[in-house]
Design an enzyme around this catalytic site. Structure first.
Site, PDB file in Angstrom:
ATOM      1  N   ASN A   1     -20.274  29.905 -11.223  1.00  0.00           N
ATOM      2  CA  ASN A   1     -21.405  29.737 -10.599  1.00  0.00           C
ATOM      3  C   ASN A   1     -21.392  29.009  -9.525  1.00  0.00           C
ATOM      4  O   ASN A   1     -21.109  27.907  -9.259  1.00  0.00           O
ATOM      5  CB  ASN A   1     -22.481  29.175 -11.461  1.00  0.00           C
ATOM      6  CG  ASN A   1     -23.679  28.564 -11.607  1.00  0.00           C
ATOM      7  OD1 ASN A   1     -24.494  28.398 -10.664  1.00  0.00           O
ATOM      8  ND2 ASN A   1     -23.826  27.534 -12.216  1.00  0.00           N
TER       9      ASN A   1
ATOM     10  N   LYS B   1     -24.053  27.323  -6.830  1.00  0.00           N
ATOM     11  CA  LYS B   1     -24.516  27.114  -7.625  1.00  0.00           C
ATOM     12  C   LYS B   1     -25.246  26.764  -6.157  1.00  0.00           C
ATOM     13  O   LYS B   1     -25.386  27.706  -5.618  1.00  0.00           O
ATOM     14  CB  LYS B   1     -24.610  25.258  -7.692  1.00  0.00           C
ATOM     15  CG  LYS B   1     -23.531  24.972  -8.829  1.00  0.00           C
ATOM     16  CD  LYS B   1     -23.232  24.492  -9.303  1.00  0.00           C
ATOM     17  CE  LYS B   1     -22.652  24.371 -11.167  1.00  0.00           C
ATOM     18  NZ  LYS B   1     -22.392  23.326 -11.383  1.00  0.00           N
TER      19      LYS B   1
ATOM     20  N   HIS C   1     -30.343  26.701 -16.467  1.00  0.00           N
ATOM     21  CA  HIS C   1     -28.795  26.379 -16.218  1.00  0.00           C
ATOM     22  C   HIS C   1     -29.955  24.542 -16.167  1.00  0.00           C
ATOM     23  O   HIS C   1     -30.827  24.423 -16.018  1.00  0.00           O
ATOM     24  CB  HIS C   1     -28.828  26.540 -15.176  1.00  0.00           C
ATOM     25  CG  HIS C   1     -27.612  25.401 -14.415  1.00  0.00           C
ATOM     26  ND1 HIS C   1     -27.272  24.262 -14.308  1.00  0.00           N
ATOM     27  CD2 HIS C   1     -26.146  26.048 -14.234  1.00  0.00           C
ATOM     28  CE1 HIS C   1     -26.416  23.825 -14.065  1.00  0.00           C
ATOM     29  NE2 HIS C   1     -25.152  25.125 -14.267  1.00  0.00           N
TER      30      HIS C   1
ATOM     31  N   GLU D   1     -29.380  22.193 -14.474  1.00  0.00           N
ATOM     32  CA  GLU D   1     -30.192  21.819 -13.801  1.00  0.00           C
ATOM     33  C   GLU D   1     -31.062  22.040 -13.071  1.00  0.00           C
ATOM     34  O   GLU D   1     -32.093  21.682 -12.601  1.00  0.00           O
ATOM     35  CB  GLU D   1     -28.917  21.938 -12.166  1.00  0.00           C
ATOM     36  CG  GLU D   1     -27.079  21.191 -12.290  1.00  0.00           C
ATOM     37  CD  GLU D   1     -26.251  22.117 -11.593  1.00  0.00           C
ATOM     38  OE1 GLU D   1     -26.663  23.437 -10.984  1.00  0.00           O
ATOM     39  OE2 GLU D   1     -25.204  21.153 -11.910  1.00  0.00           O
TER      40      GLU D   1
ATOM     41  N   GLU E   1     -23.277  24.572 -22.041  1.00  0.00           N
ATOM     42  CA  GLU E   1     -22.266  23.902 -21.230  1.00  0.00           C
ATOM     43  C   GLU E   1     -23.205  22.414 -21.476  1.00  0.00           C
ATOM     44  O   GLU E   1     -24.342  21.864 -21.331  1.00  0.00           O
ATOM     45  CB  GLU E   1     -22.934  24.450 -19.541  1.00  0.00           C
ATOM     46  CG  GLU E   1     -23.012  25.889 -19.615  1.00  0.00           C
ATOM     47  CD  GLU E   1     -22.528  25.901 -17.709  1.00  0.00           C
ATOM     48  OE1 GLU E   1     -22.094  25.811 -17.411  1.00  0.00           O
ATOM     49  OE2 GLU E   1     -23.251  25.227 -17.523  1.00  0.00           O
TER      50      GLU E   1
ATOM     51  N   GLY F   1     -19.269  19.548 -13.515  1.00  0.00           N
ATOM     52  CA  GLY F   1     -18.385  18.126 -12.444  1.00  0.00           C
ATOM     53  C   GLY F   1     -18.131  17.409 -12.358  1.00  0.00           C
ATOM     54  O   GLY F   1     -17.707  16.801 -11.908  1.00  0.00           O
TER      55      GLY F   1
ATOM     56  N   SER G   1     -16.412  22.339 -16.300  1.00  0.00           N
ATOM     57  CA  SER G   1     -15.445  21.357 -15.864  1.00  0.00           C
ATOM     58  C   SER G   1     -14.024  21.855 -16.534  1.00  0.00           C
ATOM     59  O   SER G   1     -12.780  21.637 -16.449  1.00  0.00           O
ATOM     60  CB  SER G   1     -14.478  19.878 -16.374  1.00  0.00           C
ATOM     61  OG  SER G   1     -15.566  19.073 -15.648  1.00  0.00           O
TER      62      SER G   1
END
Ligand code: 13P
Length: 261
Positions: free
Chosen positions: A14, A16, A100, A102, A172, A178, A218
């Protein structure tokens, strides 16, 4: 243990909001020769719309799948800024990330919206990778399962008849994205095993056994092996460590080695 695996492992990048078209071209040219021998693993690259066209073009004749990071559930019309499943298929994208964290947290996507987007992707014949996961606060409050099960359930409710192979989930945990803080292999197995159990309750054992469930948060070459070794973990959805072709190739090859059945 010589358990017979029915699910093909998957390693997904991904990107992003990263990479210009030229950078994407360089990446794909570097990646392809490095994963040539990684048999038995499905590889997907989820690129931003602007470079997705070029990524899809470059990998058209390879087993690597081009994926988008979002879609809208209508096919066309007055939806400024949105992209439909038909448009994605038109450029050769076969998969799409849906929900996702985000998108959910920064852009306010609801469980309802995520469910509708997923249903449209399935209906169009794309492979949706539906992301679920809890925040640190939710985990601390003992609400991890309440959150994840609600997210999974809402998506499943929206779907008609389908095979388990037609959808992928990604667990996730938001606190692991991250941050360098990976869920322990046991925590990943625990959450993913519970998700598979819920899928079984909702749609039956055969469906649940066919659904691939990835872990994301991660992932890096140093921890991919122990995560992939977990019974219910079928692969990884990788952010930071997927941005460099060599590192992502290492992850793909690592996944191939850990899921030989
Ligand atoms: P990181 O691998 O950078 O933690 O990101 C995970 C992720 O959000 C993949 O979708």
């Amino acid at each position: 243990m010589a358990e017979q695996r029915v699910r093909r492992p998957m390693m997904a990048a991904n990107w992003k909001m990263n990479k210009l078209v030229r950078e994407a071209q360089e990446y794909v040219s570097q990646l392809l020769p490095r994963i040539e021998n990684a048999e038995g693993v499905d590889v997907a690259i989820f690129a931003p719309f602007t470079s997705l066209v070029e990524v899809a073009r470059m990998i058209r004749d390879t087993p690597v799948v081009a994926g988008a990071q979002n879609l809208y559930y209508e096919d066309s019309g007055a939806f400024t800024g949105e992209v439909s499943a038909l448009m994605l298929q038109d450029i050769g994208a076969g998969a799409v990330l849906v929900g996702h964290s985000e998108r959910r947290e920064i852009f306010g996507e609801s469980d309802e919206l995520v469910a509708r987007k997923t249903a449209r992707a399935v209906e169009a014949g794309m492979l949706p990778v539906v992301c679920v996961g809890e925040t640190q606060e939710e985990r601390d409050a003992g609400e991890m399962w309440e959150k994840c099960s609600r997210q999974v359930q809402r998506v499943i409710e929206e779907l008609g008849e389908l095979n388990g192979e037609s959808i992928v989930f990604a667990y996730e945990p938001i606190w692991a994205i991250g941050t360098g803080a990976t869920a322990s292999p046991e925590d990943a197995q625990d959450a993913i095993g519970q998700i598979r159990g819920l899928l079984g309750e909702l749609r039956g054992e055969e469906f649940a056994e066919g659904v691939r469930i990835l872990y994301g948060g991660s992932i890096k070459p140093g921890n991919v092996g122990e995560i992939m070794a977990q019974t219910d973990v079928d692969g990884g959805l990788v952010g930071g460590a997927s941005l460099e072709a060599n590192t992502f190739a290492e992850l793909v090859n690592g996944a191939a080695n850990h899921k030989d059945s």
